[in-house]
Design an enzyme around this catalytic site. Structure first.
Site, PDB file in Angstrom:
ATOM      1  N   PHE A  59       0.808  -1.231   0.000  1.00  0.00           N
ATOM      2  CA  PHE A  59       0.000   0.000   0.000  1.00  0.00           C
ATOM      3  C   PHE A  59       0.839   1.278   0.000  1.00  0.00           C
ATOM      4  O   PHE A  59       0.301   2.384   0.012  1.00  0.00           O
ATOM      5  CB  PHE A  59      -0.950   0.008   1.213  1.00  0.00           C
ATOM      6  CG  PHE A  59      -0.256  -0.171   2.540  1.00  0.00           C
ATOM      7  CD1 PHE A  59       0.345   0.898   3.192  1.00  0.00           C
ATOM      8  CD2 PHE A  59      -0.208  -1.424   3.142  1.00  0.00           C
ATOM      9  CE1 PHE A  59       0.982   0.733   4.411  1.00  0.00           C
ATOM     10  CE2 PHE A  59       0.430  -1.604   4.374  1.00  0.00           C
ATOM     11  CZ  PHE A  59       1.026  -0.519   5.000  1.00  0.00           C
ATOM     12  N   THR A  93      -5.866   1.675  13.642  1.00  0.00           N
ATOM     13  CA  THR A  93      -5.575   2.112  12.270  1.00  0.00           C
ATOM     14  C   THR A  93      -6.799   1.959  11.372  1.00  0.00           C
ATOM     15  O   THR A  93      -7.123   2.854  10.597  1.00  0.00           O
ATOM     16  CB  THR A  93      -4.391   1.302  11.690  1.00  0.00           C
ATOM     17  OG1 THR A  93      -3.269   1.481  12.561  1.00  0.00           O
ATOM     18  CG2 THR A  93      -4.014   1.776  10.302  1.00  0.00           C
ATOM     19  N   ARG A 104     -10.879   8.110  15.246  1.00  0.00           N
ATOM     20  CA  ARG A 104     -11.220   7.303  14.064  1.00  0.00           C
ATOM     21  C   ARG A 104     -12.552   6.580  14.236  1.00  0.00           C
ATOM     22  O   ARG A 104     -13.314   6.443  13.280  1.00  0.00           O
ATOM     23  CB  ARG A 104     -10.107   6.306  13.759  1.00  0.00           C
ATOM     24  CG  ARG A 104      -8.854   6.968  13.196  1.00  0.00           C
ATOM     25  CD  ARG A 104      -7.761   5.960  12.970  1.00  0.00           C
ATOM     26  NE  ARG A 104      -6.565   6.556  12.403  1.00  0.00           N
ATOM     27  CZ  ARG A 104      -5.350   6.092  12.616  1.00  0.00           C
ATOM     28  NH1 ARG A 104      -5.163   5.028  13.386  1.00  0.00           N
ATOM     29  NH2 ARG A 104      -4.302   6.677  12.058  1.00  0.00           N
ATOM     30  N   ASN A 114      -8.169   7.399   7.056  1.00  0.00           N
ATOM     31  CA  ASN A 114      -8.377   7.343   8.508  1.00  0.00           C
ATOM     32  C   ASN A 114      -8.020   8.641   9.235  1.00  0.00           C
ATOM     33  O   ASN A 114      -7.805   8.644  10.432  1.00  0.00           O
ATOM     34  CB  ASN A 114      -7.686   6.117   9.108  1.00  0.00           C
ATOM     35  CG  ASN A 114      -6.184   6.133   8.947  1.00  0.00           C
ATOM     36  OD1 ASN A 114      -5.602   7.151   8.564  1.00  0.00           O
ATOM     37  ND2 ASN A 114      -5.549   5.018   9.251  1.00  0.00           N
ATOM     38  N   HIS A 117      -2.738  10.841  11.920  1.00  0.00           N
ATOM     39  CA  HIS A 117      -1.534  10.048  12.175  1.00  0.00           C
ATOM     40  C   HIS A 117      -1.000  10.441  13.544  1.00  0.00           C
ATOM     41  O   HIS A 117      -1.031  11.609  13.912  1.00  0.00           O
ATOM     42  CB  HIS A 117      -0.463  10.358  11.115  1.00  0.00           C
ATOM     43  CG  HIS A 117       0.894   9.851  11.490  1.00  0.00           C
ATOM     44  ND1 HIS A 117       1.298   8.567  11.229  1.00  0.00           N
ATOM     45  CD2 HIS A 117       1.917  10.447  12.151  1.00  0.00           C
ATOM     46  CE1 HIS A 117       2.527   8.395  11.705  1.00  0.00           C
ATOM     47  NE2 HIS A 117       2.920   9.527  12.263  1.00  0.00           N
TER      48      HIS A 117
END
Length: 153
Positions: A59, A93, A104, A114, A117
């Protein structure tokens, strides 16, 4: 109190969805102090540097494209246990696995978007803060509410 600092970033989707004040408010309400903040659109090479540890993941290319797709709000927060608690406040996550009440869990729907960070440990926090901010951009101050948050009054 044993204070530490962490790097928190509101990703492009969080910025575009107008969630900046909501996210900042959650860290402030907890009692953490904001010591640096700026809005930047990371270049692809900068995003690659930020996620260098994930370069072998499938990803990675999409992640770098996502991070450099629009404005990011980069912040440094300070407080006792801010790294570990910041992660709890953010949630898992994958937003689908995040508890209600987390950023989230309440505000994001899918893993690829999402919204936020947070540094995952002391070393990562140091590295990320150094990558995103010059030392003179970090402000040292005592928050007026500190004695009401940590005691000793």
């Amino acid at each position: 109190a044993e204070f530490e600092r962490t790097f928190i970033a509101i990703k492009p989707d969080g910025v575009q969805r107008g969630l900046i004040s909501e996210i900042v408010a959650r860290f402030e309400r907890k009692g953490f102090s904001l010591v640096a903040i700026k809005v930047v659109i990371p270049s692809r090479p900068f995003a690659q540097k930020h996620y260098a540890d994930l370069k072998d993941k499938p990803f990675y290319v999409g992640l770098v494209a996502y991070w450099s797709s629009g404005p990011v709000v980069a912040m440094v927060w300070e407080g006792e246990g801010v790294i570990k608690y910041g992660r709890k406040l953010i949630g898992a996550t994958d937003p689908q696995k995040s508890e209600p009440g987390t950023i989230r869990g309440d505000l994001a729907v899918v893993n690829g978007r999402n919204i936020i960070h947070g540094s995952d440990g002391p070393e990562t926090a140091k590295d990320e803060i150094k990558l995103w901010f010059k030392p003179e951009e970090l402000v040292n101050y005592t928050h007026n509410a500190e004695k009401w948050i940590y005691g000793d009054n």
